[in-house]
Scaffold this motif. Structure first.
Motif, PDB file in Angstrom:
ATOM      1  N   SER A  70      -9.078  -2.995   7.541  1.00 42.26           N
ATOM      2  CA  SER A  70      -7.758  -2.825   6.940  1.00 42.26           C
ATOM      3  C   SER A  70      -7.016  -4.159   7.004  1.00 42.26           C
ATOM      4  O   SER A  70      -7.413  -5.083   7.738  1.00 42.26           O
ATOM      5  N   GLU A 103       0.844  -1.192   0.000  1.00 44.19           N
ATOM      6  CA  GLU A 103       0.000   0.000   0.000  1.00 44.19           C
ATOM      7  C   GLU A 103       0.886   1.251   0.000  1.00 44.19           C
ATOM      8  O   GLU A 103       1.193   1.803   1.052  1.00 44.19           O
ATOM      9  N   SER A 144      -4.899   2.469  -0.291  1.00 45.69           N
ATOM     10  CA  SER A 144      -5.343   1.629   0.821  1.00 45.69           C
ATOM     11  C   SER A 144      -6.007   0.376   0.283  1.00 45.69           C
ATOM     12  O   SER A 144      -6.446   0.320  -0.871  1.00 45.69           O
TER      13      SER A 144
END
Length: 475
Positions: free
Chosen positions: A78, A33, A38
């Motif tokens: 995430s 990333e 992201s």
């Protein structure tokens, strides 16, 4: 630059399978990333998309079940959150198949990627043999000739690898899985696609090794053969020059592309002989085996059997090009004749010598390479039947901690030595911000003043191609 998002979802063919796990120990996601990008992930075990809420140590349904790139980017976990999920929260994965939806978000030219996402668990049993299926490899919209299949495998301490293949010969028709070598035939097998199964056997756990490193398929479309393991191959048409050829001069025109190279080979061989209407015998209603008059270099193609001048289907007889034997049953009084080809030899290639390279006066982006061949030794190839083969090599490699310079507290641009794979780039110092300009191979780095700047990456040359090819054959 506007925000861009890409949504990727697993299917039944790519979902993670934990159905054999009595225990699930964790999820491991590996991503790249770059700054301004992201990766976000949501998960589905049953019929509902969920995210993990670390604050409550529980899975929660995402608000938007009809997923969009924007909803997953907003509601998903995430990669760091996925990797931090404890085993106690993964009990619901046991014995299930798990789907993932992943969104890549970028606000600049950099591209994020998810290299892998793996569910770790224990099967509760020791497995010494496993069968792994490959993805389908498409060869063409119409059946094309398979020239070769090269398997690179590692077998050690009793470990064995068996490679099976199934070919899509037309429409939705697939052949049964059989040893891959059965698809390298003469004449060549034709297929639109091919798929593989790898049977891996490692009888001594912790010691035996059974591994498939790579499978390379070379196939022909019209007069061009290509394959996608970093090398392209162009084969010219085969010509019968009647006179014996002993030398050749090849001129090759192509673009200038860094980290690529060209080599050339020539094939010359003796002509074959076609036999038409050779009399084998007369039928008497029982099976007989006949031997052709000429058995030296019999071709597997071009054979035909006739009963009273009527060509017979291949199912009506057997023919062996190894010894020239033909077995058939014809009615009493029927004349049995055959057409065939002998004196056939397989195509062999010998390297041509690189002569010189000079620029194209009309276009600075193009060059001419010249190659020569002169048969001088008895072992050198000669003959009236000939063609040339050109190999285009797309080099690959890795760069580790290559020094670029010293940070200045502001953006600096560096021209990389090779064309980098953006997803593999790693810049030091760790806190530096960077962007990679793929079109120019320029890396832009902002690092603190005085800090040493270095880069690591994998690279692959851009594709090259043949603009024009001319070959002059001479006695």
């Amino acid at each position: 630059m506007a925000t861009k998002r890409t949504l990727i979802m697993t299917t039944t063919a790519s979902e993670a399978d934990a159905s054999a796990f009595p225990t699930v120990t964790g999820i491991v996601a590996v991503s790249t990333e770059p700054d301004g990008t992201s990766v976000r992930i949501v998960t589905k075990v049953a019929d509902t998309w969920q995210k993990y809420d670390a604050a409550t140590s529980a899975w929660k349904d995402v608000a938007t079940q009809s997923l969009t790139a924007a909803s997953v980017a907003s509601e998903g976990n995430s990669v760091a959150e996925i990797n931090a999920i404890p085993a106690s929260a993964l009990i619901g994965f046991v014995g299930k198949k798990v789907n993932f939806a992943i969104v890549y978000t970028t606000t600049n030219d950099a591209q994020p990627s998810l290299t892998s996402i793996t569910i770790n668990g224990e099967t509760g049993a020791t497995v010494s043999e496993e069968t792994v299926a490959s993805n389908t490899v498409t060869l063409g919209t119409e059946p094309v000739e398979i020239l070769s299949i090269d398997v690179d495998k590692t077998e050690a301490s009793g470990g064995t690898v068996t490679v099976l293949a199934s070919a899509n010969t037309s429409g939705d028709t697939w052949t049964d899985y059989t040893d891959y070598s059965n698809y390298v035939t003469n004449p060549a097998t034709k297929a639109q696609a091919i798929r593989f199964k790898y049977v891996l056997s490692a009888p001594t756990i912790g010691n035996s090794t059974a591994k498939v490193n790579s499978v390379t398929i070379k196939h022909r479309t019209d007069s061009v053969a290509v394959f996608t393991e970093g090398t392209g191959v162009c084969i010219s048409k085969t010509y019968n020059f009647v006179n014996n050829i002993n030398r050749a001069h090849l001129i090759l025109k192509h673009p200038v592309v860094q980290d690529t190279e060209f080599s050339a080979e020539i094939s010359l061989r003796k002509p074959t002989t076609n036999v038409a209407g050779e009399v084998l015998g007369t039928g008497d209603g029982t099976a007989h085996t006949y031997t052709l008059k000429h058995t030296d270099g019999l071709a597997s193609h071009g054979f035909a059997l006739y009963f009273d001048g009527v060509r017979q289907a291949a199912s009506k007889y057997s023919y062996s090009p190894n010894d020239g034997q033909v077995t058939c049953t014809a009615n009493a009084g029927v004349a049995i004749t055959a057409d065939y080809i002998y004196g056939w030899t397989a195509e062999q290639f010998q390297a041509m010598t690189h002569d010189t390279q000079y620029p194209d006066k009309q276009d600075n982006n193009l060059v001419f390479d010249q190659f020569d061949y002169i048969a001088t030794k008895d072992s050198d190839l000669r003959g009236p039947i000939g063609c040339v083969r050109v190999n285009i090599t797309q080099k690959t490699g890795s760069v580790k901690d290559a020094a670029l310079g010293t940070g200045a507290g502001e953006m600096q641009s560096y021209k990389l030595e090779h064309h980098a794979k953006a997803e593999t780039i790693s810049v030091k110092p760790a806190g530096a911000k960077w962007k990679y300009r793929d079109a120019t191979d320029v890396l832009q780095v902002t690092a603190a003043k005085g800090e040493a700047v270095s880069v690591s990456y994998d690279w692959a040359a851009r594709p090259n191609y043949i603009e024009d090819l001319s070959c002059f054959f001479n006695e």
